[in-house]
Write a protein that holds these residues in place. Structure first.
Motif, short mmCIF file in Angstrom:
data_model
loop_
_atom_site.label_atom_id
_atom_site.label_comp_id
_atom_site.label_asym_id
_atom_site.label_seq_id
_atom_site.Cartn_x
_atom_site.Cartn_y
_atom_site.Cartn_z
N ASN A 172 -49.20 45.71 -7.12
CA ASN A 172 -49.49 46.50 -8.33
C ASN A 172 -50.63 47.49 -8.10
OD1 ASN A 172 -47.58 45.05 -9.97
ND2 ASN A 172 -49.03 43.32 -9.99
N GLY A 173 -51.00 47.65 -6.83
CA GLY A 173 -52.13 48.53 -6.52
C GLY A 173 -51.74 49.99 -6.39
N GLY A 174 -52.62 50.74 -5.75
CA GLY A 174 -52.39 52.17 -5.59
C GLY A 174 -52.07 52.55 -4.16
N ALA A 175 -51.79 53.83 -3.96
CA ALA A 175 -51.43 54.35 -2.64
C ALA A 175 -52.62 54.27 -1.70
CB ALA A 175 -50.94 55.79 -2.75
N SER A 176 -52.30 54.25 -0.40
CA SER A 176 -53.36 54.13 0.60
C SER A 176 -52.99 54.88 1.86
CB SER A 176 -53.61 52.66 0.94
OG SER A 176 -52.54 52.12 1.71
N VAL A 177 -53.98 55.02 2.73
CA VAL A 177 -53.76 55.51 4.08
C VAL A 177 -53.75 54.30 5.00
CG1 VAL A 177 -54.69 56.89 5.97
CG2 VAL A 177 -54.85 57.72 3.61
N ARG A 178 -52.75 54.24 5.88
CA ARG A 178 -52.52 53.05 6.70
C ARG A 178 -53.66 52.82 7.69
NH1 ARG A 178 -48.25 49.93 7.20
NH2 ARG A 178 -46.99 51.40 5.98
N VAL A 179 -53.97 51.55 7.90
CA VAL A 179 -54.99 51.12 8.85
C VAL A 179 -54.36 50.19 9.86
CG1 VAL A 179 -57.18 49.90 9.19
CG2 VAL A 179 -56.85 51.38 7.18
N GLY A 180 -54.67 50.39 11.14
CA GLY A 180 -54.16 49.53 12.18
C GLY A 180 -55.21 48.57 12.69
N ASP A 181 -54.79 47.34 12.97
CA ASP A 181 -55.65 46.31 13.55
C ASP A 181 -55.40 46.31 15.05
OD1 ASP A 181 -56.90 43.95 14.40
OD2 ASP A 181 -56.55 42.97 12.46
N LEU A 182 -56.33 46.85 15.83
CA LEU A 182 -56.08 47.14 17.23
C LEU A 182 -55.91 45.89 18.09
CD1 LEU A 182 -58.45 50.20 17.83
CD2 LEU A 182 -56.03 50.17 17.25
N ASP A 183 -56.50 44.77 17.71
CA ASP A 183 -56.29 43.57 18.53
C ASP A 183 -55.15 42.71 17.99
OD1 ASP A 183 -57.37 42.36 16.31
OD2 ASP A 183 -59.17 41.60 17.30
N GLY A 184 -54.43 43.20 17.00
CA GLY A 184 -53.26 42.50 16.49
C GLY A 184 -53.56 41.75 15.21
N LEU A 185 -52.57 41.69 14.35
CA LEU A 185 -52.74 40.97 13.09
C LEU A 185 -52.97 39.49 13.35
CD1 LEU A 185 -49.89 42.64 10.97
CD2 LEU A 185 -52.35 43.10 10.87
N GLY A 186 -53.97 38.94 12.68
CA GLY A 186 -54.26 37.52 12.83
C GLY A 186 -55.06 37.19 14.07
N VAL A 187 -55.48 38.19 14.82
CA VAL A 187 -56.25 37.97 16.04
C VAL A 187 -57.64 38.58 15.85
CG1 VAL A 187 -56.42 38.39 18.52
CG2 VAL A 187 -54.18 38.05 17.44
N GLY A 188 -58.70 37.82 16.10
CA GLY A 188 -60.04 38.36 15.99
C GLY A 188 -60.36 38.80 14.57
N GLY A 189 -61.13 39.88 14.46
CA GLY A 189 -61.52 40.38 13.15
C GLY A 189 -60.35 41.04 12.43
N SER A 190 -60.41 41.05 11.10
CA SER A 190 -59.34 41.64 10.30
C SER A 190 -59.76 43.02 9.82
CB SER A 190 -59.00 40.74 9.11
OG SER A 190 -60.15 40.61 8.26
N CYS A 191 -58.78 43.80 9.41
CA CYS A 191 -59.00 45.15 8.92
C CYS A 191 -58.36 45.29 7.54
CB CYS A 191 -58.37 46.18 9.86
SG CYS A 191 -59.04 46.18 11.54
N PRO A 192 -58.82 46.25 6.76
CA PRO A 192 -58.13 46.51 5.49
C PRO A 192 -56.67 46.88 5.76
CG PRO A 192 -60.22 47.70 5.60
CD PRO A 192 -59.97 47.15 6.96
N ALA A 193 -55.78 46.52 4.84
CA ALA A 193 -54.38 46.90 4.98
C ALA A 193 -54.21 48.39 4.82
CB ALA A 193 -53.53 46.15 3.97
N GLY A 194 -55.10 49.00 4.04
CA GLY A 194 -55.03 50.44 3.82
C GLY A 194 -56.31 50.94 3.20
N ILE A 195 -56.56 52.23 3.32
CA ILE A 195 -57.72 52.85 2.69
C ILE A 195 -57.25 53.41 1.35
CG2 ILE A 195 -59.48 54.64 2.89
CD1 ILE A 195 -59.09 54.54 5.91
N PRO A 196 -57.76 52.89 0.23
CA PRO A 196 -57.31 53.38 -1.07
C PRO A 196 -57.56 54.88 -1.23
CG PRO A 196 -58.65 51.39 -1.30
CD PRO A 196 -58.80 51.85 0.12
N LEU A 197 -56.66 55.52 -1.95
CA LEU A 197 -56.80 56.95 -2.21
C LEU A 197 -57.36 57.15 -3.61
CD1 LEU A 197 -53.43 58.29 -0.73
CD2 LEU A 197 -55.73 58.78 0.13
N ASN A 198 -58.46 57.88 -3.67
CA ASN A 198 -59.00 58.31 -4.95
C ASN A 198 -58.44 59.70 -5.22
OD1 ASN A 198 -60.57 55.96 -5.15
ND2 ASN A 198 -62.22 56.88 -3.92
N GLY A 199 -57.28 59.71 -5.84
CA GLY A 199 -56.55 60.98 -5.96
C GLY A 199 -55.94 61.30 -4.61
#
Length: 891
Positions: free
Chosen positions: A336-363
């Protein structure tokens, strides 16, 4: 010295050498540059009966002189044909992938590969490009690269407006184009030309030459060369989304607020592509060995580099690069959220530190806090870090073409003996693609920006044995009996691109697209070959002084697609010297090319304003068979790929009315089971039909691979596609029309004039969309309405001493672009003008203008949405007015 400089020097040197050879050859006479074309011209197509004129054949044949071709601002032979043959259409290809390099052309509204192209009566090899973006009419076509032929090498062009598969084989459904090379043993022409558009871009120049030299006492060599370049044009506008981005504060997008043809600062490269190092070399020769034997040879080499561009990639919503999932204010997944810019997790999902799924767009601006987190964390990556303003890929290819024909012809016995023509023809067309200023998003920060996606090559070998004999029968003429055979082998090769151009990088399973964005590289080298054998016979005779009858029969067998038997019956009835009636009924066919049967490709299409990656696979491949299984389960029948069949009727008349002569010809062409790229198949649905339960393509591929259903390596380069398609026999069409040509010579002032009128009415209807993988409504609309029903020209030419003038009005009727949301496009009238003056004997200065009054097609009402000022499919083009100047030296 680099390769391009060597090519340029070669072309200029050949032209200079021909000029010097002509000047040193002793007494030389000017080649006949008379551009008049009448029905007494001897033709070589439509009949195998020797010394036949266009007026004495049962089928309509137009003859266009080589000089007439030069009376235009255009240099490309296809553009010249557009203003000489009313039923011939060719348009600019600004953003059309490989179709920008070898442009598709249409005769009588049919596909490019439904027109047979001959050179000196021998079948010309196809181009290497398959037109995936062909405006609907030419989608999937693999036609001949006519642009490799220089106009200065041509003696005449013969246009057979009739079905002729029974005479020449596959492809001759819409008609036949025969390019006849100059064959004089003396004389020559050198020409220098410069031109530009009224807008100040599109500068172009050309230097060309032809010289005829004797070869012994009974032979000739005709040499032709041309070198030229054409700068691209920009007919784009500032995109609405770019304006919005800059207004919102994305300063990096400001680079795309300026339209400048001399820098990379354009909304997108939308216009005529750049053509560089355009080299064309031709030789035509023959030598008599005896009174009844002659050896001949002709061939060519051509190369050019064509570079255009693609659509702008928006940094907020370009799928697979920027567009992210729905997220909450902290960048976490939220349906139910808003649009975003995609973010990649360079060491792989579920490995090491996590990253946001996306950067929210303010407009339209990425949230600064989350952006800071992504930039500060070396494990997280988004393309707004490296390319914050978006990007415009630059795409093109280097095309190389060569061909050679060798033959022996003559007569066995003296008098009316058996004539023979034995020949071998070899041709090749190759395109090496390149794409720059783009990304392979799945490689994340390690992506290159420039790629070599690989290449395509078409190679053909043709063996012909043709015989003819005149048999006395007591009729008004001897019975002409022609017979012979043909063997043809064609090979289509794909060349692997560099690894990054097709790689499935570490971020592919996180929603980042693989392959070079815009034009994915070929993942493997591949080669496919098919061959065919043919036997034919053709009979023709004047039954009486008034009635000529013709019949032809041809059997052809393709190793990949089976056999076909085609026939033709035709007749000409001369009421008197001023009135003739003619008609024909024939069957015709077009067999799939080796390329259509085996091509693998990923391209980006504009679908309803959204850029979508679409794949094409061979029907015979593992992916194609998965799709076929899915279609069979859905529709009940299984798709196949084989020849398309046609039935052609023509009826016409030719008459003289005082000093004028007219021809009126009606035609009716039914084509069944047309070869087409079918509707796109849902890749996931096809995998689930094969037994997968996973809900993503990647997971379904893994699941089916693990249980032994598929070999995942068969899907390299397609793992992140959502849909794909293949060639199959699909829909049926009916094309009806009429050609009208009239010519009126008259004296005017102190000189001689000629008025020529030519018009074509053409209407295509889709009679069956297909029951298996049918074509969609947009494709139907393109096939039926994207070309104008009415097209023609009125031309006045005049000669008075040293002066020559030409004035031509080209009419393009109303057309529709419903597929892109723009119906009822207005008719257009474009005027060409040229004036020449012979300053000294054999030296002419010529100035002229094409589209004299700078006419443009209707502007797109929402041009800012995609940055296109004019419709891409405009039959008139959208370059605007062009001027040119020439210096022509005849010897």
């Amino acid at each position: 010295m680099d390769t391009k400089e060597m090519k340029r020097l070669l072309a200029v040197s050949v032209s200079t050498a021909m000029l010097a050879a002509t000047m040193s050859a002793g007494t030389a006479y000017a080649q006949d540059n008379d551009d008049s074309a009448d029905n007494d011209e001897i033709i070589t197509i439509g009949t195998r009966r020797t010394q036949r004129s266009a007026a004495d054949t049962p089928a309509p044949v137009d003859v266009i002189s080589g000089v007439e071709f030069t009376r235009n601002a255009a240099d490309d032979v296809q553009d010249l044909l557009r203003t000489s043959v009313p039923s011939f259409n060719i348009n600019t290809q600004p953003i059309s992938d490989a179709a920008s390099i070898v442009r598709p052309a249409n005769l009588r509204g049919l596909s490019p590969d439904q027109t047979l192209v001959l050179l000196n009566g021998k079948r010309r090899h196809r181009g290497s490009v398959i037109s995936f973006l062909g405006g609907g009419i030419s989608d999937g076509a693999q036609g001949v690269d006519i642009s490799a032929i220089p106009s200065i090498a041509l003696k005449q062009v013969e246009v057979l407006r009739d079905g002729a598969s029974s005479q020449y084989g596959s492809d001759a459904i819409a008609g036949v184009l025969n390019f006849v090379l100059k064959d004089s043993p003396e004389g020559g022409t050198v020409e220098f030309k410069y031109g530009s558009t009224y807008a100040g871009d599109g500068d172009n120049f050309r230097v060309s030459g032809n010289v005829g030299l004797p070869l012994g006492d009974q032979g000739f060599v005709s040499l032709s060369a041309e070198y030229g370049e054409t700068d691209g044009t920009v007919r784009s506008v500032i995109r609405d989304d770019v304006r919005s981005l800059v207004a919102a504060g994305n300063n990096a997008a400001g680079d795309f607020l300026t339209i400048n043809t001399f820098t990379d600062e354009v909304p997108q490269y939308w216009g005529q592509p750049d053509v560089k190092d355009d080299i064309k070399l031709f030789i035509n020769s023959a030598l008599e060995l005896s009174d009844n034997a002659e050896v001949y040879a002709f061939g060519n080499y051509a190369s050019r580099t064509v570079e255009g561009g693609f659509f702008y990639r928006n940094p907020t919503n370009r799928g697979g690069v920027y567009a992210g999932p729905l997220v909450d204010a902290n960048g976490n997944l939220d349906p139910n959220g808003g649009a975003s810019v995609r973010v990649g997790d360079l060491d792989g999902l579920g490995v090491g530190g996590s990253c946001p799924a996306g950067i929210p767009l303010n407009g339209l601006i990425p949230d600064a806090t989350i952006t800071g987190q992504v930039v500060g964390d070396p494990n997280c990556f988004s393309f707004i870090e490296t390319i914050p303003g978006g990007f415009v890929p630059r795409f093109g290819g280097e095309n190389e073409d060569y061909g050679v024909s060798l033959g022996l012809r003559g007569e066995i016995g003296l008098g009316d003996g058996l004539t023979y023509d034995l020949s071998v023809t070899h041709g090749r067309n190759k395109t090496d693609f390149f794409i720059g200023n783009t990304v392979n998003a799945s490689l994340g920060p390690n992506t290159p920006r420039d790629f070599n996606p690989g290449g395509q090559q078409q190679t053909e070998i043709i063996l012909n044995a043709d015989f003819a004999y005149l048999l006395p029968t007591g009729m008004a003429s001897d019975l002409s009996i022609a017979f012979g055979g043909e063997y043809r082998e064609e090979t289509f090769d794909l060349f692997q691109g560099d690894a990054a151009s097709f790689a499935l990088g570490p971020l592919a399973d996180q929603g980042f697209s693989s392959s070079s964005n815009g034009f994915g590289g070929f993942a493997n080298n591949s080669s496919a070959t098919q061959d065919s054998y043919a036997l034919y016979t053709e009979l023709e005779a004047d039954v009486t002084d008034q009635l000529t009858v013709q019949g032809a029969l041809r059997y052809e067998d393709y190793t990949a697609f089976g056999d076909t038997l085609d026939y033709k019956i035709a007749a000409l009835f001369k009421v008197n010297d001023s009135l003739r009636f003619r008609g024909s009924h024939s069957t015709a066919f077009h067999a799939p090319t080796a390329g259509q049967a085996n091509i693998t490709n990923v391209t980006t299409q504009n679908v309803g304003g959204v850029l979508v990656d679409q794949g094409t696979v061979p029907l015979s491949s593992a992916a194609g068979q998965l799709a076929a299984d899915f279609i069979q389960a859905t529709f009940g029948d299984r798709p196949t790929l084989g020849p398309e069949d046609a039935e052609v009727f023509t009826a016409g008349m030719a008459f003289d009315a005082g000093p004028t002569n007219w021809t009126i010809d009606f035609y009716h062409i039914d084509v069944a089971d047309r070869i087409a790229l079918g509707a796109n198949v849902d890749f996931l649905a096809a995998l689930q039909n094969a037994g997968a339960t996973s809900t993503t393509v990647s997971a379904a591929l893994t699941e089916l691979s693990n249980n032994g259903t598929i070999n995942r390596s068969d899907f390299t380069g397609f793992e992140d596609l959502s849909e794909y398609r293949f060639f199959s026999n699909s829909f049926d069409t009916r094309t009806k029309g009429v050609d009208v040509v009239g010519r009126y010579p008259f004296d005017f002032m102190n000189g001689s004039s000629a008025l020529t009128v030519a018009a074509n009415y053409n209407k295509t209807d889709v009679t069956n969309v297909g029951t298996i993988n049918p074509i969609n409504a947009t494709r139907v609309s393109n096939l039926e309405d994207q070309l104008p029903n009415w097209k023609g020209f009125v031309q006045w030419s005049h000669e008075d001493g040293k002066w020559r003038t030409l004035l031509r009005a080209n009419y393009y009727g109303q057309w529709d672009d419903v597929g892109n949301g723009f119906p009822d496009r207005s008719s257009e009238l474009l005027v060409d003008a040229e004036i020449g003056y012979e300053v000294v004997s054999g030296v002419n200065f010529v100035i002229g203008a094409s589209n004299l009054f700078d006419n443009f097609p209707d502007e797109n009402p929402d041009a800012g949405s995609l940055g296109q000022l004019y419709p891409e499919a405009a039959p008139t083009g959208f370059t605007g007015g062009q001027y040119y100047g020439k210096i022509r030296i005849n010897f």
